[in-house]
Design a protein around this motif. Structure first.
Motif, mmCIF file in Angstrom:
data_model
loop_
_atom_site.group_PDB
_atom_site.id
_atom_site.type_symbol
_atom_site.label_atom_id
_atom_site.label_comp_id
_atom_site.label_asym_id
_atom_site.label_seq_id
_atom_site.Cartn_x
_atom_site.Cartn_y
_atom_site.Cartn_z
ATOM 1 N N ARG A 248 -0.752 51.383 76.251
ATOM 2 C CA ARG A 248 -0.676 50.459 75.111
ATOM 3 C C ARG A 248 0.014 49.175 75.573
ATOM 4 N N ILE B 41 16.196 46.148 66.551
ATOM 5 C CA ILE B 41 14.980 46.044 65.746
ATOM 6 C C ILE B 41 13.769 45.681 66.596
ATOM 7 N N PHE C 160 13.269 49.410 68.942
ATOM 8 C CA PHE C 160 12.232 49.812 67.992
ATOM 9 C C PHE C 160 10.849 49.662 68.614
ATOM 10 N N LEU D 264 10.168 52.575 70.837
ATOM 11 C CA LEU D 264 9.827 53.772 70.075
ATOM 12 C C LEU D 264 8.391 53.684 69.550
ATOM 13 N N THR D 265 8.016 52.492 69.108
ATOM 14 C CA THR D 265 6.664 52.331 68.563
ATOM 15 C C THR D 265 5.607 52.576 69.633
ATOM 16 N N HIS E 206 5.444 56.318 70.349
ATOM 17 C CA HIS E 206 5.139 57.245 69.263
ATOM 18 C C HIS E 206 3.653 57.640 69.268
ATOM 19 N N ARG E 207 3.395 58.919 69.329
ATOM 20 C CA ARG E 207 2.032 59.461 69.352
ATOM 21 C C ARG E 207 1.148 58.729 70.362
ATOM 22 N N GLY F 55 16.154 59.233 65.438
ATOM 23 C CA GLY F 55 14.924 58.466 65.614
ATOM 24 C C GLY F 55 14.300 58.711 66.977
ATOM 25 N N VAL G 133 10.637 60.618 67.770
ATOM 26 C CA VAL G 133 9.544 59.996 68.517
ATOM 27 C C VAL G 133 9.210 60.811 69.767
ATOM 28 N N ARG H 263 -2.571 59.325 69.317
ATOM 29 C CA ARG H 263 -3.296 58.776 68.173
ATOM 30 C C ARG H 263 -3.633 57.330 68.468
ATOM 31 N N ASP H 264 -4.489 56.780 67.616
ATOM 32 C CA ASP H 264 -4.789 55.352 67.746
ATOM 33 C C ASP H 264 -3.523 54.526 67.568
ATOM 34 N N TYR H 265 -3.487 53.428 68.294
ATOM 35 C CA TYR H 265 -2.264 52.632 68.250
ATOM 36 C C TYR H 265 -2.175 51.813 66.957
ATOM 37 N N VAL I 37 -0.374 53.318 64.039
ATOM 38 C CA VAL I 37 1.030 53.552 64.396
ATOM 39 C C VAL I 37 1.811 52.245 64.272
ATOM 40 N N VAL I 38 1.217 51.174 64.828
ATOM 41 C CA VAL I 38 1.892 49.878 64.778
ATOM 42 C C VAL I 38 2.064 49.432 63.331
ATOM 43 N N ALA J 111 4.802 51.342 61.739
ATOM 44 C CA ALA J 111 6.089 51.005 62.349
ATOM 45 C C ALA J 111 6.580 49.650 61.861
ATOM 46 N N TYR J 112 5.685 48.678 61.767
ATOM 47 C CA TYR J 112 6.112 47.347 61.333
ATOM 48 C C TYR J 112 6.586 47.354 59.885
ATOM 49 N N PHE K 179 7.972 49.918 58.428
ATOM 50 C CA PHE K 179 9.289 50.546 58.461
ATOM 51 C C PHE K 179 10.330 49.570 59.013
ATOM 52 N N ARG K 180 9.931 48.815 60.016
ATOM 53 C CA ARG K 180 10.868 47.878 60.629
ATOM 54 C C ARG K 180 11.314 46.808 59.635
ATOM 55 N N LEU L 113 13.864 48.318 57.506
ATOM 56 C CA LEU L 113 15.110 48.482 58.253
ATOM 57 C C LEU L 113 15.848 47.150 58.335
ATOM 58 N N PHE L 114 15.101 46.107 58.603
ATOM 59 C CA PHE L 114 15.710 44.784 58.714
ATOM 60 C C PHE L 114 16.400 44.406 57.410
ATOM 61 N N ILE M 263 19.538 46.311 56.827
ATOM 62 C CA ILE M 263 20.661 45.792 57.610
ATOM 63 C C ILE M 263 21.239 44.550 56.940
#
Ligand code: HEM
Ligand SMILES: [Cu+2]
Ligand SMILES: [Cu+2]
Lengths: 488, 173
Positions: free
Chosen positions: A264, A318, A322, A325-326, A329-330, B20, B24, B32-34, B37-38, B41-42, B44-45, B48-49, B52
């Motif tokens: 990736r 972040i 992060f 991890l992304t 992940h999988r 975390g 992972v 899996r397809d990326y 996932v991306v 993740a974005y 969730f990010r 998270l931001f 914070i």
């Protein structure tokens, strides 16, 4: 990002990278053993004596910071040279100056008994109370100056090459995409990180050179004085930035290697570029968090330092951690020691940032500053973060070379055992530091009060695991060095 | 007090981070397809931001409102003044006796190199500190709640006897 063909890595450059890593690896193992000895000394299990302890403390820190810089530079050079045309001769000069400086530093400590700490806090080098002569102080600080000069040249060469390819440092940081949405020539992460490292370290080394020069002059001409608070600012600006930049160089390994393992891409987008531009500023302006207990500083500077220290953790957590991890992940990633160490390094860096930020809160600093909390957090991101990146890169080079032949497995059971020892030992070691810090144990004390000895002994036990793990990595790498050299 | 909050907070956050990573790593082997996932993740990010920011801003304001610098804390009229000068390797104190319950202003400086003025209570717990450096006077204001014998431990590396630069003083009821 425009697809550009990668440049071939210059064969001389490849060998120099190996030489850098060999030096760094040897220093890691040797000086971690010295660290173990210090921990045993604090636990009253090894009679070091105060003068020897402080000499070892000075040598441990100076040598390990230097080794991190060498390993970081090796990683940066290796990957950056695929995108821009670097000068191998400059890489060679920096190796030479590093070795000269290292000999000076070791001589000053071992023969000259210099023990003022690697931070050479003015005016301590001139006032040893009889432990060392000013000549030893001059040689030590001269050694730092020589090493700093070498790195200055290296970063200047990187900046020159980036300018030649991208036109400006702003473009090296990807500002056209960040500010205008223009993605026609966005630099890869390795270039962005190297641009940041150049900007930060050129400023840092200039400041370090100034204060080193005046401190050396002060040794021989006491009428040449320096304001002690100004000296502290210059020293911590230099030290903080130089140490941090070792990580910012080494993290290029994560950006470059994880994509190979996962298939990736790690493409810079606007968030990534914003994070790196922010980090460039933060790393330069965060240093006053070392001066929170200097009440004579302008208070607004210290309050800003608390805020900046907090925000400077955000890009690390972040974006980089992060992002790692992304991408994993999988992903169906193949776990081996290199990819395992890369994950550990991300955890170590991001994890160490947490107690660092907590300590930069002024009310906390009042009861944590210069306790063991401090070595707790920086060993967290240096030992588990930065050094793990360096070891990962060493394994990666080996698997990269081997994959050209049969695809034989590149690490065995012993290496995995080493990783386990390094992980468990490292976590235990830093948490014992942190725990003793919150229990008010001061840092940089050669002899400890009876109340603290249990922490020290437990810390030493964990440190022994770290040294064992590091021994596997280092001896393994040095053993494979000949093969790597021949293929380079 | 502040120490245990700092410790527990750090421990909690590091543990969350570790969780975390474990999550992972445990799911990394299946591919899996990326793109999805991306995408997740974005999202969730971003949360998270903002978490914070939403937690960080009040925490910053609160902690900054409690900073220990005397210019902000204000020095009351009934303050007891202690002059302290650090030397390699001892403390020169204008008095070794102060009263509990009333603010003390320590005026710290040094006759040679940088020292650290660390005030430890009877349980060897650090209650306050400031640097003592040549050419400057740092003013540290502290009110002792509990009487007893307190110790001063040097908290800035000042040479080969740094760890033995210890003094004592008495806080009377
Ligand atoms: C097995 C690994 C290690 C052990 C056992 C170890 C041990 C120690 C000890 C006992 C101290 C003194 C703590 C005190 O203030 O009382 C120390 C300080 C220090 N260590 Fe390490 N260490 C290790 C790895 C590292 C690594 C990998 C680095 C850098 C990359 C590093 C950099 C430093 C620095 C900069 C200091 C501060 C010295 C000072 O306060 O002037 N250490 N270490
Ligand atoms: Cu002192
Ligand atoms: Cu001291």
């Amino acid at each position: 990002m425009a697809n550009q063909p990668l440049l071939a890595i210059d064969p001389l450059g490849r060998r120099l990278v190996l030489a850098y890593l060999a030096v760094a690896a040897a220093v890691f193992l040797l000086m971690m053993s010295v660290g173990l000895a210090m921990r045993l000394g604090q636990g009253a299990m090894l009679p070091l004596g105060a003068d020897l302890f402080y000499q070892l403390m000075t040598m441990h820190a100076a040598a390990l910071v230097g080794a991190c810089a060498m390993a970081g530079a090796a990683i940066m050079w290796y990957f950056l040279s695929r995108y821009v045309r670097l000068t191998p001769a400059v890489l060679a000069v920096n190796l030479a100056t590093f070795l000269i400086g290292a000999v000076m530093i070791l001589g000053a400590v071992i023969i000259g008994k210099f023990g003022a700490g690697w931070t050479f806090l003015y005016p301590l080098p001139a006032k040893s109370g009889g432990q060392w002569e000013i000549g030893a102080a001059a040689v030590f600080m001269g050694g730092l100056l020589v090493i700093g000069t070498g790195f200055l040249l290296l970063h200047l060469d990187c900046a020159r090459a980036i300018l030649a390819r991208y036109g400006s440092l702003a473009r090296g940081l990807g500002w056209p995409l960040l500010f205008r949405g223009d993605d026609s020539d966005t630099p890869p992460p390795a270039v962005v990180a190297s641009t940041m490292a150049a900007i930060a370290n050129i400023t840092a080394v200039a400041s370090g050179a100034a204060v080193l020069g005046i401190s050396i002059a002060n040794l021989y001409f006491p009428e040449v004085t320096l304001d002690p608070l100004l000296a502290k600012n210059l020293i911590y600006f230099f030290g903080h930035t130089f140490v941090n930049v070792t990580i910012y160089m080494a993290v290029i390994a994560v950006y470059e290697i994880l994509p190979l393992y996962t298939g990736r891409p790690w493409k810079p987008n606007r968030v990534f570029l914003a994070a790196w531009t922010a980090s460039t500023v933060f790393v330069i302006v965060a240093y006053p968090h070392h001066l929170l207990m200097d009440f004579a500083m302008p208070h607004w500077v210290l309050m800003v330092a608390q805020v900046i220290s907090f925000t400077s953790g955000i890009p690390v957590l972040i974006v980089t951690a992060f992002g790692a991890l992304t991408i994993v992940h999988r992903s169906g990633i193949r776990w081996d020691v290199a990819s395992g160490l890369l994950m550990l390094s991300m955890f170590g860096w991001a994890g160490g940032v947490i107690p660092a930020i907590v300590d930069a809160v002024i009310v906390v600093n009042k009861v944590m500053h210069n306790t063991m909390w401090v070595p707790g957090h920086f060993h967290f991101y240096l030992l588990l973060g930065m050094v793990s990146m360096a070891f990962a890169f060493m394994y990666f080079l080996n698997s990269e070379a081997r994959s050209k032949d049969a695809g034989a497995p590149v690490d065995g059971g012993l290496d995995r055992l080493g990783l386990g020892a390094y992980l468990v030992g490292g976590l235990g070691f830093v948490f014992v530091f942190l725990y003793s810090g919150q229990a008010s144990v001061p840092r940089r004390w050669a002899a400890h009060m009876p109340e603290w000895l249990d922490y020290d002994r437990l810390g030493a036990l964990f440190a022994a695991f770290v040294v064992a793990g590091a021994a596997v990595f280092v001896l393994g790498f040095l053993g494979r060095l000949r093969g790597l050299w021949a293929r380079a | 007090m502040d120490q245990s909050i700092a410790w527990q907070l750090s421990l909690t956050l590091v543990a969350a981070l570790a969780a975390g990573f474990v999550f992972v790593i445990a799911n990394a082997r299946q591919r899996r397809d990326y793109a999805p996932v991306v995408h997740r993740a974005y999202r969730f990010r971003a949360r998270l931001f903002w978490a914070i920011v939403v937690l960080g801003v009040p925490a910053t304001v609160f902690t900054l409102s409690r900073i220990p610098y005397p210019a902000f804390a204000g020095v009351p009229a009934n303050v007891q003044v202690v002059d302290a000068i650090g030397y390699q390797w001892w403390w020169e104190l204008s008095t070794d006796r102060v009263q509990a319950g009333q603010p003390v202003e320590f005026r710290l400086t040094s006759g040679d190199v940088n020292h650290g003025f660390g005030i430890y209570d009877e349980n060897l717990r650090l209650v306050a500190q400031a640097q003592a450096m040549p050419g400057y006077v740092n003013r540290l204001v502290h009110t002792f709640d509990r009487p007893g014998r307190y110790r001063l431990l040097c908290l800035e590396f000042c040479g080969v006897v740094h760890h033995d630069m210890v003094a004592e003083f008495e806080v009377t009821p």
